[in-house]
Design a protein around this motif. Structure first.
Motif, mmCIF file in Angstrom:
data_model
loop_
_atom_site.group_PDB
_atom_site.id
_atom_site.type_symbol
_atom_site.label_atom_id
_atom_site.label_comp_id
_atom_site.label_asym_id
_atom_site.label_seq_id
_atom_site.Cartn_x
_atom_site.Cartn_y
_atom_site.Cartn_z
ATOM 1 N N CYS A 381 0.808 -1.216 0.000
ATOM 2 C CA CYS A 381 0.000 0.000 0.000
ATOM 3 C C CYS A 381 0.843 1.269 0.000
ATOM 4 O O CYS A 381 0.478 2.283 -0.586
ATOM 5 C CB CYS A 381 -0.899 0.024 1.241
ATOM 6 S SG CYS A 381 -1.708 -1.536 1.597
ATOM 7 N N LEU A 382 1.984 1.230 0.660
ATOM 8 C CA LEU A 382 2.839 2.415 0.783
ATOM 9 C C LEU A 382 4.292 1.956 0.724
ATOM 10 O O LEU A 382 4.806 1.359 1.659
ATOM 11 C CB LEU A 382 2.565 3.127 2.121
ATOM 12 C CG LEU A 382 3.315 4.443 2.345
ATOM 13 C CD1 LEU A 382 2.886 5.488 1.334
ATOM 14 C CD2 LEU A 382 3.089 4.937 3.769
ATOM 15 N N GLY A 383 4.958 2.218 -0.398
ATOM 16 C CA GLY A 383 6.346 1.821 -0.553
ATOM 17 C C GLY A 383 6.487 0.412 -1.092
ATOM 18 O O GLY A 383 5.634 -0.452 -0.878
ATOM 19 N N ALA A 384 7.573 0.168 -1.804
ATOM 20 C CA ALA A 384 7.834 -1.141 -2.390
ATOM 21 C C ALA A 384 8.523 -2.058 -1.382
ATOM 22 O O ALA A 384 9.203 -1.596 -0.461
ATOM 23 C CB ALA A 384 8.709 -0.998 -3.635
ATOM 24 N N VAL A 385 8.370 -3.371 -1.563
ATOM 25 C CA VAL A 385 8.980 -4.364 -0.686
ATOM 26 C C VAL A 385 9.530 -5.511 -1.513
ATOM 27 O O VAL A 385 9.156 -5.712 -2.673
ATOM 28 C CB VAL A 385 7.971 -4.926 0.357
ATOM 29 C CG1 VAL A 385 7.513 -3.855 1.320
ATOM 30 C CG2 VAL A 385 6.798 -5.579 -0.354
ATOM 31 N N GLN A 386 10.434 -6.265 -0.893
ATOM 32 C CA GLN A 386 10.938 -7.503 -1.466
ATOM 33 C C GLN A 386 10.232 -8.667 -0.767
ATOM 34 O O GLN A 386 10.244 -8.761 0.466
ATOM 35 C CB GLN A 386 12.451 -7.614 -1.282
ATOM 36 C CG GLN A 386 13.087 -8.835 -1.908
ATOM 37 C CD GLN A 386 13.150 -8.744 -3.428
ATOM 38 O OE1 GLN A 386 13.099 -7.655 -3.990
ATOM 39 N NE2 GLN A 386 13.260 -9.887 -4.093
ATOM 40 N N VAL A 387 9.603 -9.549 -1.558
ATOM 41 C CA VAL A 387 8.830 -10.660 -1.004
ATOM 42 C C VAL A 387 9.562 -11.960 -1.294
ATOM 43 O O VAL A 387 9.909 -12.246 -2.447
ATOM 44 C CB VAL A 387 7.414 -10.705 -1.604
ATOM 45 C CG1 VAL A 387 6.633 -11.894 -1.053
ATOM 46 C CG2 VAL A 387 6.678 -9.408 -1.308
#
Length: 568
Positions: A381-387
């Motif tokens: 929802c807010l900011g990119a992430v590494q999954v």
């Protein structure tokens, strides 16, 4: 008979050059004029009061000579192995009695002098084998010629030698305190704080000194020479001698390497060429850090790895002579990373996750029933992430996620899943995560590639604004909300409004404009427009569109600020 000093000079040359031809009469007279120690700096004679650096080839002994001209003279000889243990011994060369007196006649023929030199014997004074910095000390030594013999049986190596006839109080090596240990005063995950007592050379004698701290993961070092040798392996294989080291054709000719021999062509730390068909040896890396910190005796080492053992050494060096002395080193293991709390994912339920800047969160999903497929919905929802997803410890997914992503994985009986969400460097991340063994029932709403809201300037009036947005082929519910903002509404405020995880339930009822269903099988026609009325002239409004899926999960489009006309 010739004077003793001439005998000592000639003995040095004769013992060091048994493989050479005898010198001519002119060369003999020239060698007899050797008087000051500067002449011997590039020869096998150790100059008094100066540290020399040299090199040993494996299994090839090397000799050095040191002259003491008067009886009852203090003598100190220090040998510093650099990167491998050494064998060395010191002996006093006994001259024939005929050579020790002064004569008024003509010098003896060279053949007779040669015979006397080769018949000289030596009395062993000291011997040592190891890699410690070791010294021979004598407060009252007889005059004569002292022979230092060194040997390395493990590998080619560097070493240093220092010899002097000055009293102990005048020696240039910095002194250690009564307690020379290095103490660990603070320990963290990536930092270690060290402290040690100051050197008396600096605190009491007021001599300029500085400290160097060495950090590595293998072992403690006993000298700065050993540290520099280790660092040189990581910098480069030295194909040629370093300037200032004791390498000259004189050394090779006098110590077992006649011209043209393989040893004479070999430089320090060079490797033999690889055999045909074999790869060249890889260059070793020396994981060693050296930091010189001035005259401070407290230092914090940073950028270490958690749960890792490190070795720490401190050296005090004279700022004038650059000679150094090692403190008693220490070692310590950094603290472990704090164990991350693992949250449980329930089948078909949305979990809200907050990830700090450059932080991480771990989620666990253990389906109760058997399953053929598992779907993970991740909404950043807010900011990119590494999954990253691991199934029974094996990595099965690693993706960069921004917005909404759906991942379908094959199931496995009684499998357990770990989902690791790693934040980015720019800021914190807010996510919604859903794991399901029945993905069709609990899917997030589908989104178009472009989630912007378009405002039509020509259709803007003093009391209304017309906007449009894209849809998808799935029939979804869209709700639009408005909120009046002032003219100073900034980009920072707008970014705070971009949290797509905030649903319509967080908005005031008075801000709701309408909700409607919309979709189109033709994506090119999947667009809808809406005219928002009841606005005030010359005012700015923040518009938001929410799409609500079948399971009730909502996603917000990108916010849009529109301003009504002031005059109509």
């Amino acid at each position: 008979m010739v004077p003793l000093r001439w005998w000592l000079s000639w003995l040095v040359l004769a013992l060091g050059s048994r493989t050479q031809k005898l010198p001519t009469r002119d060369e003999e007279l020239f060698q007899m004029q050797i008087r000051d120690k500067a002449f011997f700096h590039g020869s096998p004679v150790i100059p008094d009061g100066a540290e020399i650096s040299s090199y040993l080839f494996r299994d090839t002994p090397k000799r050095y000579f040191f002259m003491v001209e008067e009886d009852n003279t203090p003598l100190s000889v220090t040998v510093t192995p650099c990167d491998t243990p050494l064998e060395w011994k010191l002996s006093l060369q006994e001259l024939p009695e005929e050579a020790s007196g002064e004569g008024s006649g003509e010098p003896e023929p060279l053949d007779q002098q040669r015979q006397q030199v080769t018949s000289a014997t030596g009395a062993e004074l000291f011997s040592y084998k190891g890699n410690d910095v070791e010294s021979f000390l004598s407060s009252s030594s007889p005059s004569g010629l002292y022979l230092l013999e060194l040997l390395s049986t493990e590998k080619d190596t560097h070493f240093k030698v220092y010899a002097t006839t000055t009293p102990e109080s005048d020696r240039p090596y910095p002194e250690l305190p009564y307690d020379p240990r290095v103490d660990v005063t603070a320990l963290g995950r990536t930092t270690v704080t060290l402290a040690w007592k100051p050197s008396p050379s600096a605190s009491l004698l007021r001599q300029p000194t500085h400290y160097c701290v060495v950090i590595n993961r293998e072992h403690n070092f006993k000298s700065l020479c050993a540290v520099e040798a280790k660092l040189s392996l990581d910098d480069a294989f030295m194909a040629a001698p370093k300037p200032g080291l004791d390498f000259s054709p004189f050394d090779f000719a006098h110590f077992g390497f006649p011209p043209g021999s393989p040893g004479a062509e070999r430089g320090p730390l060079t490797e033999p060429p690889p055999r045909p068909g074999r790869p060249a040896p890889s260059r070793p890396r020396a994981d060693v850090r050296k930091v010189c910190i001035g005259n401070k005796n407290v230092f914090t080492v940073s950028d270490l790895k958690p749960d890792t053992q490190y070795y720490f050494d401190v050296f005090v060096a004279s700022s004038h002579s650059n000679l150094s002395t090692a403190y008693v080193g220490t070692f310590a293991r950094t603290k472990r990373e704090a164990e991350q709390k693992t949250a449980e994912l329930k089948d078909g339920r949305v979990t809200d996750v907050f990830v700090k800047r450059k932080g991480a969160q771990v989620l666990r999903f253990a389906p109760v029933s058997s399953h053929q497929k598992v779907t993970f919905f991740v909404h950043s929802c807010l900011g990119a992430v590494q999954v990253q997803v691991r199934r029974d410890g094996k990595l099965v997914l690693s993706q960069h996620v921004e917005g909404i992503r759906q991942f379908l994985l094959r199931g496995k009986p009684k499998a357990k899943y770990l989902v690791r969400l790693k934040g980015n460097k720019k800021g914190a991340s807010v996510l919604k995560v859903l794991a399901s063994t029945r993905p069709g029932k609990h899917a997030f709403p589908s989104l178009p590639e472009d989630t912007r809201i378009k405002a039509f300037d020509r259709l803007r009036t003093c009391s209304s604004a017309t906007v449009a947005w894209l849809g998808t082929q799935d029939r979804n519910k869209f709700c639009i909300y408005k909120k009046e903002v002032d003219d100073s509404y900034s980009e920072d405020q707008k970014k705070r409004e971009q949290n797509q995880c905030l649903g319509p339930d967080t908005r005031k009822r008075s801000e709701k404009v309408l909700c409607k269903f919309f979709h189109s099988q033709n994506l090119q026609k999947a667009v809808t427009t809406e005219t928002i009325t009841g606005l005030q002239p010359g005012r700015a409004y923040l518009l938001d569109v929410y799409v609500v899926g079948h399971g009730g999960h909502s996603v917000k489009y990108q916010s849009k600020v529109v301003k009504t006309r002031r005059f109509c």
